[in-house]
Design a protein around this motif. Structure first.
Motif, PDB file in Angstrom:
ATOM      1  N   THR A  15       0.863  -0.719  -0.032  1.00 23.94           N
ATOM      2  CA  THR A  15       0.542   0.056  -0.127  1.00 23.94           C
ATOM      3  C   THR A  15       0.643   1.500   0.196  1.00 23.94           C
ATOM      4  O   THR A  15       0.466   2.080  -0.846  1.00 23.94           O
ATOM      5  CB  THR A  15      -0.546   0.378   1.647  1.00 23.94           C
ATOM      6  N   LEU A  20      -0.723   6.156  -3.101  1.00 23.39           N
ATOM      7  CA  LEU A  20      -1.598   6.401  -3.602  1.00 23.39           C
ATOM      8  C   LEU A  20      -1.879   7.601  -2.607  1.00 23.39           C
ATOM      9  O   LEU A  20      -1.779   8.002  -2.225  1.00 23.39           O
ATOM     10  CB  LEU A  20      -2.726   5.664  -3.096  1.00 23.39           C
ATOM     11  N   GLU A  22      -4.083  10.715  -0.968  1.00 24.99           N
ATOM     12  CA  GLU A  22      -5.040  10.608  -0.153  1.00 24.99           C
ATOM     13  C   GLU A  22      -6.110  10.709  -0.379  1.00 24.99           C
ATOM     14  O   GLU A  22      -6.770  11.936  -0.795  1.00 24.99           O
ATOM     15  CB  GLU A  22      -4.252  11.838   1.190  1.00 24.99           C
ATOM     16  N   SER A  23      -6.602   9.967  -0.328  1.00 26.90           N
ATOM     17  CA  SER A  23      -8.347   9.958  -0.545  1.00 26.90           C
ATOM     18  C   SER A  23      -9.702   9.320   0.779  1.00 26.90           C
ATOM     19  O   SER A  23      -8.138   8.550   1.517  1.00 26.90           O
ATOM     20  CB  SER A  23      -8.550   8.990  -1.825  1.00 26.90           C
ATOM     21  N   LYS A  24     -10.234   8.816  -0.148  1.00 28.47           N
ATOM     22  CA  LYS A  24     -11.828   8.232   1.302  1.00 28.47           C
ATOM     23  C   LYS A  24     -10.715   6.947   1.755  1.00 28.47           C
ATOM     24  O   LYS A  24     -11.119   5.992   2.599  1.00 28.47           O
ATOM     25  CB  LYS A  24     -12.858   9.336   1.651  1.00 28.47           C
ATOM     26  N   GLU A  25     -10.831   6.571   0.354  1.00 22.80           N
ATOM     27  CA  GLU A  25     -10.346   4.788   0.108  1.00 22.80           C
ATOM     28  C   GLU A  25      -9.079   4.338   0.479  1.00 22.80           C
ATOM     29  O   GLU A  25      -9.087   3.305   1.071  1.00 22.80           O
ATOM     30  CB  GLU A  25     -10.644   4.353  -0.836  1.00 22.80           C
ATOM     31  N   THR A  26      -8.076   5.114   0.434  1.00 22.96           N
ATOM     32  CA  THR A  26      -6.780   4.907   0.533  1.00 22.96           C
ATOM     33  C   THR A  26      -6.681   5.237   2.124  1.00 22.96           C
ATOM     34  O   THR A  26      -6.376   4.201   3.235  1.00 22.96           O
ATOM     35  CB  THR A  26      -5.855   6.325   0.135  1.00 22.96           C
ATOM     36  N   LYS A  27      -7.822   5.742   2.410  1.00 23.52           N
ATOM     37  CA  LYS A  27      -8.033   6.134   4.150  1.00 23.52           C
ATOM     38  C   LYS A  27      -8.297   4.797   5.030  1.00 23.52           C
ATOM     39  O   LYS A  27      -8.267   4.470   5.930  1.00 23.52           O
ATOM     40  CB  LYS A  27      -8.383   7.151   4.962  1.00 23.52           C
ATOM     41  N   LEU A  28      -9.406   4.146   4.257  1.00 22.19           N
ATOM     42  CA  LEU A  28     -10.346   2.800   4.069  1.00 22.19           C
ATOM     43  C   LEU A  28      -8.542   1.821   4.515  1.00 22.19           C
ATOM     44  O   LEU A  28      -9.006   0.449   5.179  1.00 22.19           O
ATOM     45  CB  LEU A  28     -11.366   3.006   3.770  1.00 22.19           C
ATOM     46  N   LEU A  29      -8.364   1.945   3.251  1.00 23.43           N
ATOM     47  CA  LEU A  29      -7.555   1.097   2.976  1.00 23.43           C
ATOM     48  C   LEU A  29      -6.126   0.719   3.829  1.00 23.43           C
ATOM     49  O   LEU A  29      -6.144  -0.357   4.250  1.00 23.43           O
ATOM     50  CB  LEU A  29      -6.504   0.862   1.319  1.00 23.43           C
ATOM     51  N   LYS A  30      -5.929   1.282   4.980  1.00 26.66           N
ATOM     52  CA  LYS A  30      -4.959   1.737   5.245  1.00 26.66           C
ATOM     53  C   LYS A  30      -5.453   1.807   7.245  1.00 26.66           C
ATOM     54  O   LYS A  30      -4.716   0.665   7.697  1.00 26.66           O
ATOM     55  CB  LYS A  30      -3.981   3.532   5.718  1.00 26.66           C
ATOM     56  N   LYS A  31      -6.791   2.395   7.389  1.00 27.02           N
ATOM     57  CA  LYS A  31      -7.213   1.536   8.635  1.00 27.02           C
ATOM     58  C   LYS A  31      -7.654  -0.021   8.521  1.00 27.02           C
ATOM     59  O   LYS A  31      -7.329  -0.730   9.597  1.00 27.02           O
ATOM     60  CB  LYS A  31      -8.833   2.290   8.651  1.00 27.02           C
TER      61      LYS A  31
END
Length: 127
Positions: A15, A20, A22-31
């Motif tokens: 990741t 990537l 910084e988007s909502k999807e990237t934050k979700l993936l990191k979480k």
């Protein structure tokens, strides 16, 4: 469980390597990856606790066995029960009857009643 931790670390590195935006999807993936890491850590701790618990239970079992052997005279409990050897008066079959029975029993061969009493000389003790 090292394999699980390695897989989570690989996902985390993958990741980060994708760089990537910084988007909502990237934050979700990191979480999600962070939660996976927490699961892997928790499973690792459970595994270590399980091994420790198994060793502890084995030690308790061994100690209990020693205590039983020392406290109770186990030789007394390992004796065979006493049986009377009686010949059925109806079919002449030799029957072994628990010494504690003092009434009458049914012959397992002919199903006729066999009287058992203390004065009976037809039987002898078998030890």
């Amino acid at each position: 469980m090292e394999n699980l931790k390695e897989k989570v670390s690989y996902l985390k590195g993958l990741t980060e390597g994708l760089e990537l935006e910084e988007s909502k999807e990237t934050k979700l993936l990191k979480k999600i990856i962070s939660v996976l890491q927490d699961f892997a850590d928790a499973i690792d701790e459970l595994e270590a606790s399980q091994v420790e618990l198994e060793e502890y239970v084995e030690a308790i079992d061994e100690d209990l066995g020693n205590l039983e052997r020392d406290y109770y005279d186990l030789d007394d409990y390992e004796e065979e029960p006493d049986y009377l050897e009686v010949t059925c008066p109806h079919c002449n079959e030799v029957v072994f009857i628990d010494e504690s029975i003092d009434d009458e029993v049914l012959c397992p061969n002919c199903r006729e009643r066999i009287e058992i009493n203390d004065n009976d000389n037809s039987g002898k003790e078998n030890e």
